[in-house]
Write a protein that holds these residues in place. Sequence first.
Motif, PDB file in Angstrom:
ATOM      1  N   LEU A 262      40.225  36.078  49.401  1.00 28.77           N
ATOM      2  CA  LEU A 262      39.280  34.645  47.621  1.00 28.77           C
ATOM      3  C   LEU A 262      40.675  33.996  47.092  1.00 28.77           C
ATOM      4  O   LEU A 262      41.802  34.659  46.584  1.00 28.77           O
ATOM      5  CB  LEU A 262      38.440  35.996  47.354  1.00 28.77           C
ATOM      6  N   TRP A 263      39.885  33.001  47.184  1.00 27.60           N
ATOM      7  CA  TRP A 263      40.966  32.428  45.685  1.00 27.60           C
ATOM      8  C   TRP A 263      40.035  31.549  44.806  1.00 27.60           C
ATOM      9  O   TRP A 263      38.936  31.275  45.060  1.00 27.60           O
ATOM     10  CB  TRP A 263      41.654  30.888  46.442  1.00 27.60           C
ATOM     11  N   ALA A 264      40.762  31.067  43.826  1.00 28.00           N
ATOM     12  CA  ALA A 264      39.940  30.764  42.375  1.00 28.00           C
ATOM     13  C   ALA A 264      40.040  29.124  42.670  1.00 28.00           C
ATOM     14  O   ALA A 264      41.094  28.973  42.390  1.00 28.00           O
ATOM     15  CB  ALA A 264      39.985  31.548  41.315  1.00 28.00           C
TER      16      ALA A 264
ATOM     17  N   SER B  96      40.419  41.731  46.874  1.00 31.21           N
ATOM     18  CA  SER B  96      40.055  40.314  47.274  1.00 31.21           C
ATOM     19  C   SER B  96      41.249  39.901  47.513  1.00 31.21           C
ATOM     20  O   SER B  96      41.282  38.667  47.088  1.00 31.21           O
ATOM     21  CB  SER B  96      38.725  39.787  45.592  1.00 31.21           C
TER      22      SER B  96
ATOM     23  N   THR C 158      43.368  41.593  40.386  1.00 27.67           N
ATOM     24  CA  THR C 158      41.447  41.856  40.063  1.00 27.67           C
ATOM     25  C   THR C 158      41.224  42.720  39.662  1.00 27.67           C
ATOM     26  O   THR C 158      41.926  43.800  40.808  1.00 27.67           O
ATOM     27  CB  THR C 158      40.789  41.408  41.147  1.00 27.67           C
TER      28      THR C 158
ATOM     29  N   PHE D 240      31.041  32.012  42.904  1.00 26.68           N
ATOM     30  CA  PHE D 240      31.179  31.529  44.208  1.00 26.68           C
ATOM     31  C   PHE D 240      31.304  29.606  43.411  1.00 26.68           C
ATOM     32  O   PHE D 240      30.544  29.684  43.354  1.00 26.68           O
ATOM     33  CB  PHE D 240      30.857  31.284  45.963  1.00 26.68           C
TER      34      PHE D 240
ATOM     35  N   TYR E  14      34.825  31.086  42.970  1.00 29.08           N
ATOM     36  CA  TYR E  14      35.687  31.878  43.694  1.00 29.08           C
ATOM     37  C   TYR E  14      35.556  31.126  44.947  1.00 29.08           C
ATOM     38  O   TYR E  14      34.688  30.522  45.697  1.00 29.08           O
ATOM     39  CB  TYR E  14      35.487  33.304  44.104  1.00 29.08           C
TER      40      TYR E  14
END
Length: 82
Positions: free
Chosen positions: A42-44, A39, A74, A20, A53
Amino acid sequence: AVLMCRGKAMQDFKGPDCRFVNFKKGEAVYVYYKLIGKSTELWAGSVGSDFGYFPKDLLEINHNYSNEELELPTDETDFVCF
């Protein structure tokens, strides 16, 4: 990677592990991937020189760069600390 959008952190975030990225309220966050699958929350993306993330709910989007939704499936191997 395709830069999708830029946002502003609405609050401080400290991730649970090295996958993260941490940020402080008000910092600019650049989004590269929106994850699908297990997920979706969650974004990256990157903050400064750090990449990782983060929960998408903490971001206020203020500029969209790409109209294409770049969605990455993912699987477990995406979530490994090195």
